[in-house]
Motif scaffolding. Structure first.
Motif, PDB file in Angstrom:
ATOM      1  N   GLY A  46      -2.461 -24.887  14.832  1.00  0.00           N
ATOM      2  CA  GLY A  46      -3.863 -25.166  15.125  1.00  0.00           C
ATOM      3  C   GLY A  46      -4.727 -25.150  13.880  1.00  0.00           C
ATOM      4  N   VAL A  47      -4.493 -24.159  13.001  1.00  0.00           N
ATOM      5  CA  VAL A  47      -5.269 -24.081  11.757  1.00  0.00           C
ATOM      6  C   VAL A  47      -4.972 -25.274  10.860  1.00  0.00           C
ATOM      7  CG1 VAL A  47      -5.611 -22.738   9.648  1.00  0.00           C
ATOM      8  CG2 VAL A  47      -5.470 -21.574  11.850  1.00  0.00           C
ATOM      9  N   MET A  48      -3.694 -25.631  10.744  1.00  0.00           N
ATOM     10  CA  MET A  48      -3.327 -26.737   9.855  1.00  0.00           C
ATOM     11  C   MET A  48      -3.786 -28.083  10.394  1.00  0.00           C
ATOM     12  SD  MET A  48       0.416 -25.781   8.345  1.00  0.00           S
ATOM     13  CE  MET A  48       0.325 -27.193   7.255  1.00  0.00           C
ATOM     14  N   SER A  49      -3.902 -28.218  11.705  1.00  0.00           N
ATOM     15  CA  SER A  49      -4.412 -29.481  12.244  1.00  0.00           C
ATOM     16  C   SER A  49      -5.865 -29.705  11.820  1.00  0.00           C
ATOM     17  CB  SER A  49      -4.298 -29.485  13.770  1.00  0.00           C
ATOM     18  OG  SER A  49      -5.109 -28.462  14.334  1.00  0.00           O
ATOM     19  N   VAL A  50      -6.630 -28.617  11.711  1.00  0.00           N
ATOM     20  CA  VAL A  50      -8.027 -28.736  11.265  1.00  0.00           C
ATOM     21  C   VAL A  50      -8.096 -28.941   9.761  1.00  0.00           C
ATOM     22  CG1 VAL A  50     -10.251 -27.571  11.145  1.00  0.00           C
ATOM     23  CG2 VAL A  50      -8.852 -27.376  13.210  1.00  0.00           C
ATOM     24  N   LEU A  54      -9.446 -32.300   7.590  1.00  0.00           N
ATOM     25  CA  LEU A  54     -10.531 -32.191   6.619  1.00  0.00           C
ATOM     26  C   LEU A  54     -10.092 -32.604   5.225  1.00  0.00           C
ATOM     27  CD1 LEU A  54     -12.346 -28.889   7.642  1.00  0.00           C
ATOM     28  CD2 LEU A  54     -13.255 -31.215   7.744  1.00  0.00           C
ATOM     29  N   ARG A  55      -8.868 -32.261   4.857  1.00  0.00           N
ATOM     30  CA  ARG A  55      -8.356 -32.651   3.528  1.00  0.00           C
ATOM     31  C   ARG A  55      -8.213 -34.158   3.427  1.00  0.00           C
ATOM     32  NH1 ARG A  55      -8.089 -33.396  -0.993  1.00  0.00           N
ATOM     33  NH2 ARG A  55      -6.614 -32.641  -2.536  1.00  0.00           N
ATOM     34  N   LEU A  60     -10.248 -39.340   1.498  1.00  0.00           N
ATOM     35  CA  LEU A  60     -10.750 -40.696   1.728  1.00  0.00           C
ATOM     36  C   LEU A  60     -12.106 -40.901   1.067  1.00  0.00           C
ATOM     37  CD1 LEU A  60     -10.448 -43.437   3.173  1.00  0.00           C
ATOM     38  CD2 LEU A  60     -11.493 -42.386   5.195  1.00  0.00           C
ATOM     39  N   LEU A  61     -12.979 -39.916   1.159  1.00  0.00           N
ATOM     40  CA  LEU A  61     -14.273 -40.017   0.486  1.00  0.00           C
ATOM     41  C   LEU A  61     -14.111 -40.114  -1.023  1.00  0.00           C
ATOM     42  CD1 LEU A  61     -16.447 -37.419   2.460  1.00  0.00           C
ATOM     43  CD2 LEU A  61     -16.408 -39.913   2.720  1.00  0.00           C
ATOM     44  N   GLU A  62     -13.124 -39.419  -1.542  1.00  0.00           N
ATOM     45  CA  GLU A  62     -12.870 -39.480  -2.991  1.00  0.00           C
ATOM     46  C   GLU A  62     -12.384 -40.869  -3.388  1.00  0.00           C
ATOM     47  OE1 GLU A  62     -10.044 -37.272  -6.340  1.00  0.00           O
ATOM     48  OE2 GLU A  62     -10.057 -36.585  -4.250  1.00  0.00           O
ATOM     49  N   MET A  63     -11.530 -41.485  -2.560  1.00  0.00           N
ATOM     50  CA  MET A  63     -11.039 -42.835  -2.869  1.00  0.00           C
ATOM     51  C   MET A  63     -12.163 -43.862  -2.796  1.00  0.00           C
ATOM     52  SD  MET A  63      -7.395 -42.728  -0.832  1.00  0.00           S
ATOM     53  CE  MET A  63      -7.066 -44.451  -1.207  1.00  0.00           C
ATOM     54  N   LEU A  64     -13.110 -43.625  -1.887  1.00  0.00           N
ATOM     55  CA  LEU A  64     -14.246 -44.533  -1.773  1.00  0.00           C
ATOM     56  C   LEU A  64     -15.357 -44.204  -2.767  1.00  0.00           C
ATOM     57  CD1 LEU A  64     -14.481 -44.787   2.120  1.00  0.00           C
ATOM     58  CD2 LEU A  64     -13.531 -46.482   0.528  1.00  0.00           C
ATOM     59  N   ARG A  65     -15.131 -43.272  -3.643  1.00  0.00           N
ATOM     60  CA  ARG A  65     -16.080 -42.842  -4.656  1.00  0.00           C
ATOM     61  C   ARG A  65     -17.343 -42.236  -4.040  1.00  0.00           C
ATOM     62  NH1 ARG A  65     -14.590 -45.038  -9.641  1.00  0.00           N
ATOM     63  NH2 ARG A  65     -12.374 -45.553  -9.481  1.00  0.00           N
ATOM     64  N   TRP A  66     -17.211 -41.697  -2.843  1.00  0.00           N
ATOM     65  CA  TRP A  66     -18.344 -41.021  -2.217  1.00  0.00           C
ATOM     66  C   TRP A  66     -18.264 -39.505  -2.395  1.00  0.00           C
ATOM     67  CZ3 TRP A  66     -18.199 -44.008   3.119  1.00  0.00           C
ATOM     68  CH2 TRP A  66     -18.595 -45.340   2.891  1.00  0.00           C
ATOM     69  N   PRO A  72     -12.134 -29.329  -0.234  1.00  0.00           N
ATOM     70  CA  PRO A  72     -12.955 -28.645   0.789  1.00  0.00           C
ATOM     71  C   PRO A  72     -12.680 -27.153   0.915  1.00  0.00           C
ATOM     72  CG  PRO A  72     -11.245 -29.978   1.816  1.00  0.00           C
ATOM     73  CD  PRO A  72     -11.226 -30.306   0.352  1.00  0.00           C
ATOM     74  N   PHE A  73     -11.517 -26.722   0.468  1.00  0.00           N
ATOM     75  CA  PHE A  73     -11.159 -25.296   0.606  1.00  0.00           C
ATOM     76  C   PHE A  73     -10.937 -24.653  -0.760  1.00  0.00           C
ATOM     77  CE2 PHE A  73      -9.368 -27.639   4.255  1.00  0.00           C
ATOM     78  CZ  PHE A  73     -10.171 -27.115   5.260  1.00  0.00           C
ATOM     79  N   GLN A  74     -11.654 -25.151  -1.761  1.00  0.00           N
ATOM     80  CA  GLN A  74     -11.466 -24.629  -3.112  1.00  0.00           C
ATOM     81  C   GLN A  74     -11.894 -23.171  -3.226  1.00  0.00           C
ATOM     82  OE1 GLN A  74      -9.981 -26.572  -5.479  1.00  0.00           O
ATOM     83  NE2 GLN A  74      -9.830 -24.658  -6.642  1.00  0.00           N
ATOM     84  N   SER A  75     -12.941 -22.792  -2.491  1.00  0.00           N
ATOM     85  CA  SER A  75     -13.394 -21.402  -2.558  1.00  0.00           C
ATOM     86  C   SER A  75     -12.329 -20.443  -2.026  1.00  0.00           C
ATOM     87  CB  SER A  75     -14.689 -21.241  -1.762  1.00  0.00           C
ATOM     88  OG  SER A  75     -14.489 -21.595  -0.401  1.00  0.00           O
ATOM     89  N   TYR A  76     -11.613 -20.868  -0.970  1.00  0.00           N
ATOM     90  CA  TYR A  76     -10.533 -20.025  -0.444  1.00  0.00           C
ATOM     91  C   TYR A  76      -9.346 -19.982  -1.398  1.00  0.00           C
ATOM     92  CZ  TYR A  76     -13.130 -20.272   3.933  1.00  0.00           C
ATOM     93  OH  TYR A  76     -14.097 -20.176   4.890  1.00  0.00           O
TER      94      TYR A  76
END
Length: 217
Positions: A46-50, A54-55, A60-66, A72-76
């Motif tokens: 369940g945790v990995m599905s979320v 998100l990853r 995808l946003l990184e590939m689109l240069r957005w 997203p989980f760098q702080s953890y």
């Protein structure tokens, strides 16, 4: 580590404590129906599905240069949860001391070093047999988790009232104890008086020494 546990127990961070408390209770309750391995596997899935979705979304946003490529989980990931050498040594020492103390106490109780303590241990074991019939160990664990997360907060909010109640109970118990002690002392026969020691007869006075004979002429 101890400070983090105290923060969780006293609900100083409501969101974190709520997540931990809810997860523990739901996880332990799920073990009633499923095995522990199955519950752990489903929780991880369940945790990995979320996290996986998100990853992929951030990728995808990184590939689109957005997105500038922020994880997203760098702080953890940056959170260092490892133990230092000193903390590891202290933890191992505490664990070894706890195990040694437990073995010493069990050995002392089983081999009757103190009759009173061993009788108390026998009574406790006998009561635990009834507890085992009425409930399961998992029920006791869930109850303990709920108590750990609720009793400190309740004491913190109702400290004055709880202290007044405890003082009243202590005074009542002390009164009952004194009453029973007084009753026991009044029923118990008083010890017989000890016979008086015989008075020693006065020592005879020594006769005066005879006068020395007159010196011979």
């Amino acid at each position: 580590m101890a400070n983090k546990f105290v923060d969780l127990v006293y609900w100083r961070n409501m969101r974190r404590t709520g997540v931990v408390f809810t997860g523990l209770v739901i996880g332990l309750a799920s073990v009633f129906q499923l095995s522990a391995i199955t519950v752990l596997s489903y929780v991880c899935l369940g945790v990995m599905s979320v996290t996986f979705l998100l990853r992929l979304y951030y990728k995808l946003l990184e590939m689109l240069r957005w997105n500038p490529g922020v994880h997203p989980f760098q702080s953890y990931l940056n959170n260092d949860s490892s133990l230092t050498e000193k903390e590891t040594v202290m933890l191992v020492e505490e664990l070894v001391l706890l195990i040694a103390f437990a073995i010493t106490e069990i050995k002392r109780l089983l081999f009757i070093e103190s009759i009173i303590d061993s009788i108390k241990f026998v009574v406790l074991l006998y009561l635990l047999t009834y507890v085992g019939v009425l409930t399961s160990g998992l029920t006791l664990v869930i109850t303990a988790v709920i108590a750990v997360f609720s009793i400190p907060l309740l004491y913190k909010k109702q400290k004055l009232r709880i202290r007044r109640t405890v003082r009243g109970v202590k005074a009542f118990v002390k009164r009952i104890k004194n009453m029973f002690l007084g009753l026991i002392h009044s029923v118990r026969p008083s010890p017989a008086p000890e016979p008086a020691a015989p008075v020693a007869a006065p020592a005879p006075v020594a006769a005066p020494a005879q006068k020395q004979k007159a010196k011979s002429k």
